[in-house]
Design a protein around this motif. Structure first.
Motif, short mmCIF file in Angstrom:
data_model
loop_
_atom_site.label_atom_id
_atom_site.label_comp_id
_atom_site.label_asym_id
_atom_site.label_seq_id
_atom_site.Cartn_x
_atom_site.Cartn_y
_atom_site.Cartn_z
N ASP A 90 38.99 32.53 45.21
CA ASP A 90 39.70 33.39 46.16
C ASP A 90 38.77 33.93 47.23
O ASP A 90 39.18 34.09 48.39
N CYS A 91 37.52 34.25 46.84
CA CYS A 91 36.58 34.89 47.76
C CYS A 91 35.21 34.24 47.64
O CYS A 91 34.75 33.97 46.52
N ARG A 132 32.21 42.83 44.73
CA ARG A 132 32.62 41.84 43.73
C ARG A 132 33.36 42.50 42.57
O ARG A 132 34.38 41.98 42.11
N THR A 133 32.86 43.63 42.12
CA THR A 133 33.52 44.34 41.04
C THR A 133 34.95 44.72 41.44
O THR A 133 35.90 44.59 40.65
N ARG A 134 35.10 45.19 42.67
CA ARG A 134 36.42 45.59 43.16
C ARG A 134 37.37 44.40 43.24
O ARG A 134 38.53 44.48 42.85
N LEU A 135 36.88 43.28 43.74
CA LEU A 135 37.73 42.10 43.88
C LEU A 135 38.15 41.55 42.51
O LEU A 135 39.31 41.17 42.31
N GLU A 136 37.21 41.50 41.59
CA GLU A 136 37.53 40.98 40.26
C GLU A 136 38.47 41.90 39.52
O GLU A 136 39.28 41.45 38.70
N ALA A 137 38.40 43.21 39.81
CA ALA A 137 39.35 44.15 39.22
C ALA A 137 40.78 43.88 39.69
O ALA A 137 41.75 44.23 39.01
N GLU A 138 40.90 43.25 40.86
CA GLU A 138 42.21 42.87 41.40
C GLU A 138 42.67 41.52 40.86
O GLU A 138 43.72 41.01 41.26
N CYS A 184 35.80 35.16 42.28
CA CYS A 184 34.73 35.29 43.27
C CYS A 184 33.69 34.20 43.08
O CYS A 184 33.27 33.91 41.94
N ASP A 185 33.26 33.63 44.16
CA ASP A 185 32.15 32.68 44.19
C ASP A 185 31.08 33.30 45.06
O ASP A 185 31.11 33.19 46.28
N LEU A 215 44.12 44.54 49.16
CA LEU A 215 43.21 43.40 49.19
C LEU A 215 43.85 42.13 48.65
O LEU A 215 43.82 41.08 49.29
N ARG A 216 44.44 42.23 47.46
CA ARG A 216 45.02 41.02 46.86
C ARG A 216 46.16 40.48 47.70
O ARG A 216 46.27 39.28 47.95
#
Length: 319
Positions: free
Chosen positions: A165-166, A183-189, A193-194, A274-275
């Motif tokens: 996704d990111c 990254r923590t915020r994105l994965e919480a959604e 992440c790459d 974000l999502r």
């Protein structure tokens, strides 16, 4: 036929030049960089730019086959050097550059990361007769350079599959903490992440590898260095590859390709969206807008006038 000699260009992007443009360009390696070999390095540090030197001495530090290409440029030609920052080297070679042949220097990184004393050193380079240009409109205005902006090239192909996704790839510099929190915020959604943040040479990606990973993501992440306002290349990579962009650069709204459906600005747009932002469709950007950032248009800032009747004026940027 007039020629533009380009020292140390990004070859992967210059491969996107059209044949009718490419025929006017000679690409040379970064032969002005610090030489290999201890004795060469010591002698250059001691002598270059301190006293006038004959060509035979300069040939010891700067390979003759490349140095001769620029010092034998003819009237109507032009020279473009990427990221030249050693004032004494530029002073040493200046007497041998042909009169009447403009020599441009393009800074594609913040000058604060390139020079210890940007204002003083840039002024010294300008006083030698070099024409200074920058990717960053704010730095161009601050230091009296012309702004030629950022650029990219059209992809040769794009894969069909999406793996993440990111995507972010870059050195940690002063942004490691910011990247980890993001990254923590994105994965919480629930987003995949790459992130590639190399700390050793073995961990680095080649540019083709980088572009392949970027082509397989939905959203490109762009975190600027401290004090940077000009575009990194990531927003244009996202634009040309048809990806969403997640950036911390609020100046992005001033660019004609900006669409709120395509660009999420950290610190401005609501993080709870974000999502939804990443999963929503892209807004269309006219092809004419994208084409203006193509390397074939950008290089017209520097092409000799005889080859470029529509050459853009080198001015301070007013986005």
């Amino acid at each position: 036929m007039s020629t533009l000699y380009v020292v140390s260009p990004p070859l992967e992007i210059f491969e996107g030049l059209k044949p009718e443009v490419r025929q006017h360009i000679v690409m040379l390696p970064d032969f002005l960089r610090y030489p290999s070999g201890r004795f060469k390095g010591i002698t250059r540090s001691l002598l270059a730019g301190r006293i006038p030197l004959p060509k035979r001495i300069l040939y010891y530090w700067f390979p003759k086959k490349y140095f001769d290409r620029i010092i034998h440029a003819e009237a109507g030609d032009a020279i473009l050097i990427y990221e030249a920052c050693n004032v004494r080297v530029l002073r040493a070679i200046r007497p041998y550059l042909p009169e009447g042949v403009p020599c441009y220097i393009y800074y594609c990184n913040p000058v604060g990361t390139t020079f210890r004393r940007p204002a003083e050193e840039l002024q010294a380079i300008r006083a030698l007769g070099y024409r200074l240009t920058s990717f960053d409109p704010c730095e161009a205005e601050r230091y009296g350079m012309a702004c030629t902006g950022q650029y990219f090239r059209y992809p040769e192909h794009q894969p069909d599959n999406i793996d993440s996704d990111c995507f972010f790839c870059g050195l940690p510099k002063d942004r490691a903490g910011t990247l980890q929190r993001l990254r923590t915020r994105l994965e919480a959604e629930g987003l995949t992440c790459d992130f590639v943040i190399p700390r050793t040479p073995a961990e680095k990606l080649t540019y083709p590898q980088y572009l392949d990973r970027l082509a397989r993501t939905r959203c490109v992440i762009d975190i600027s260095q401290k004090g940077q306002t000009g575009l990194t290349r990531r927003p244009l990579e996202a634009l040309f590859y048809g990806k969403k962009l997640l950036t911390d650069n609020p100046e992005i709204v001033r660019y004609d390709f900006y669409r709120p459906q395509n660009v999420f600005i950290l610190g401005k747009d609501p993080e709870e969206q974000l999502r939804a932002f990443i999963e929503s469709p892209l807004a269309e950007v006219p092809e004419s807008v994208r084409a203006a950032y193509d390397v074939n248009e950008w290089i017209r800032h520097y092409l000799p006038v005889s080859n470029n009747k529509s050459r853009k004026n080198l001015q301070l940027c007013d986005l």
